[in-house]
Design an enzyme around this catalytic site. Structure first.
Site, PDB file in Angstrom:
ATOM      1  N   CYS A 112       0.844  -1.205   0.000  1.00 59.14           N
ATOM      2  CA  CYS A 112       0.000   0.000   0.000  1.00 59.14           C
ATOM      3  C   CYS A 112       0.871   1.244   0.000  1.00 59.14           C
ATOM      4  O   CYS A 112       0.438   2.308  -0.435  1.00 59.14           O
ATOM      5  CB  CYS A 112      -0.929  -0.010   1.201  1.00 59.14           C
ATOM      6  N   GLU A 137      -4.100   3.503  -8.419  1.00 61.05           N
ATOM      7  CA  GLU A 137      -3.256   2.499  -7.767  1.00 61.05           C
ATOM      8  C   GLU A 137      -3.118   1.281  -8.679  1.00 61.05           C
ATOM      9  O   GLU A 137      -4.107   0.617  -8.989  1.00 61.05           O
ATOM     10  CB  GLU A 137      -3.871   2.082  -6.422  1.00 61.05           C
TER      11      GLU A 137
END
Ligand code: NAD
Length: 523
Positions: free
Chosen positions: A307, A409
């Site tokens: 992340c 992302e």
């Protein structure tokens, strides 16, 4: 039956070639009320090695809402006993858990590399994170500080104490399959909660190992319950269960939104850790070699599936060419392979869906006007790569801040290099995404470092270090679409897993009204 078909379909999507199904493959049950029990449906899903899809690690219980109900009932029964166990005693059991994790670190590390793909060193780090979290958080069993404060009245005592929230549902992702469950589980337990834990369907084994260690440590039956299965079944059943007062979720922003809505409907507490699009700013005065090392590690560690991965590199124009040249040289030198091989620098990505998504973004990047594919960009499919999910370390240069590859992302071994003319512009670019997890600056100018520290709107910030590498005693989490205001790790995590109770003790022996009730003529 429909669910069994779905399980099969999903597993098939993870294959690259026909798989040998060995009858010796072990079956793993749920852990409910201190017993290892099969799912109520009797069905299973397969856990497959992403470096070699012929390698089936195990068949895990495919759970439904019935299993979640059983787990919640067990957690309910265990709650009073556990919350009334003095916190220092709870902590002693957790310290024992830390010892067991430490004693089994090599085995847990190898199991994790096999199910998740990351290289052994990183898998060892994941297990170590669980160990550190356990020791650190268990220490809170002798603190769990509240506070006392003066009362408005004479002969009155005021204090504030932490109490457990109650029954907690914990839902975790696959990229840190032991560390992230431990970040939630250990603080939940030290605070006196009981839990139902559901790991990601791609990596149930590492969490199984963690829960088995909990059993060995002597955590009483029903305090920790493990339910394996898919998000849309077992995960949703946890999210929607009215007896679970708190849902702690780590995963994608999209799933997090679903979880948050369900929690809002039933007034449950909800803590979310979600996606990131993290950035390293490299100024013209930076130690370039140090910055390159940080960028390569941040972008390609765990195959970019963190992340906190450094998926954007905002580099000053004066050093841009030199930086890109060195970055590409380093990226090309990385040895891609099975994470279990000590020579490997970067393992596979998690599954076939991830390959599709990442290759899709590489395609988008190549079509985006102006971006240059400087290295990588291909899936590796021959020889040792034939049965795994391998993608080359990929660098896009000349990227504009608003391109999709610089905004969304990707969660794979792909990074983007964006030129900038000044620190102000760099900070604007860096803040110009919907996420706010981690950011870094490389500079030798302390004023610039502090300026960026002040102006970056992220939960984590590094100076002259990469965007990855958090420590368990500092709060972890992000702003904007990364989180919803909570922080895991540190002592701040205690604010997720406990609720404050304000207590007033009046020893005056008469009715004393608080200031708020001092109505004229009634005092
Ligand atoms: P995901 O959202 O697909 O799944 C996460 C978990 O949620 C899994 O256990 C899954 O089974 C479950 N789930 C899926 N649908 C659900 C539903 N409808 N209801 C309840 N549960 C459901 O995420 P992932 O692919 O496992 O993980 C990758 C994502 O996690 C990335 O976006 C990454 O940035 C993020 N992540 C964030 C952090 C952080 O601390 N901020 C840490 C690690 C990973």
């Amino acid at each position: 039956m429909a669910q069994a078909k779905k399980a099969l379909a999903k597993n098939n999507s993870r294959q690259t070639s026909p798989r040998i199904v060995r009858s010796s493959v072990k079956t793993y049950d749920n852990y409910i009320g201190g017993k290892w029990v099969p799912s109520e449906s009797g069905e299973h899903f397969e856990n497959i090695n992403p470096a070699d899809t012929n390698d089936i690690i195990g068949r895990f219980a495919l759970s439904t809402s019935k299993d979640v109900n059983a787990a919640v009932n067990a957690a309910r029964e265990a709650f009073d006993g556990w919350r009334n166990t003095p916190a220092p005693r709870r902590a002693e059991i957790l310290f024992r858990l830390g010892e067991i994790l430490l004693g089994n670190k090599p085995r847990f590390t190898a199991d994790m590399t096999r199910e998740m793909g990351k290289v052994l060193k990183e898998a060892g780090g994941d297990v170590q994170e669980a160990i550190d979290c356990t020791y650190y958080t268990a220490g809170e069993g002798r603190r769990l500080h509240g506070f006392t404060t003066p009362a408005e009245m004479p002969d009155k005592f005021a204090m504030c104490v932490r109490q457990p929230v109650g029954l907690c549902g914990l839902i975790t992702p696959w990229n840190f399959p032991m560390a992230i469950p431990s970040w939630k589980l250990i603080p939940a337990l030290v605070c006196g909660n009981t839990v139902v834990l559901k790991p990601a369907e791609d990596t149930p084994f590492s969490t199984y190992n963690l829960v088995e260690a909990c059993e060995q440590a002597g955590i009483p039956p029903g305090v920790v319950n493990l339910v394996t299965g898919y998000g849309e079944n077992a995960g949703a059943a946890i999210t929607n269960h009215t007896a679970l007062r708190l849902i702690s979720f780590t995963g994608s922003t999209e799933t997090g939104r679903t979880v948050a809505s369900a929690c809002a409907e039933r007034n449950a507490i909800c803590s979310l850790e979600m996606g990131g699009k993290n950035v390293i700013i490299v100024m013209e005065d930076a130690d370039i070699d140090l910055a390159i090392e940080g960028a390569v590690w941040g972008a390609f560690g765990t195959s970019g599936q963190r992340c906190t991965a450094s998926s954007r590199l905002v580099v000053h124009k004066k050093i841009y060419k030199q930086f890109c040249k060195k970055l590409v040289e380093h990226a090309k030198r990385l040895r891609v392979g099975n994470g279990a091989d000590a020579k490997t620098d970067m393992g596979p990505v998690i599954n076939a869906d991830a390959v599709k998504k990442i290759m899709g973004y590489i395609d988008i990047g190549q079509k985006e006007d102006g971006a240059t594919l400087a290295c990588g960009g291909k899936r590796l499919t021959r020889g040792e790569y034939a049965r795994g999910f391998f993608i080359e370390p990929t660098v896009f240069t000349d990227v504009a801040p608003d391109m999709r590859i610089a905004q969304e992302e990707i969660f794979g071994p792909v990074t983007t290099v964006i030129p900038t003319r000044s620190l102000d512009e760099a900070v604007e670019i860096a803040n110009g995404v919907r996420y706010g997890l981690s950011a870094a600056i490389y500079t030798t100018d302390v004023n610039r470092a502090f300026r960026a520290m002040n102006d970056m709107y992220t939960g984590i910030f590094y100076v002259n270090a990469s965007t990855i590498g958090a420590e368990v005693h500092l709060p972890f989490g992000g702003t904007k679409a990364t989180g919803n205001g909570h922080r895991e790790a540190g002592t701040q995590v205690l604010d997720i897993f406990s609720e404050w109770k304000s207590i007033y003790v009046d020893y005056s022996g008469k009715l004393q009204r608080a200031q708020i009730d001092m109505v004229e003529g009634m005092g």
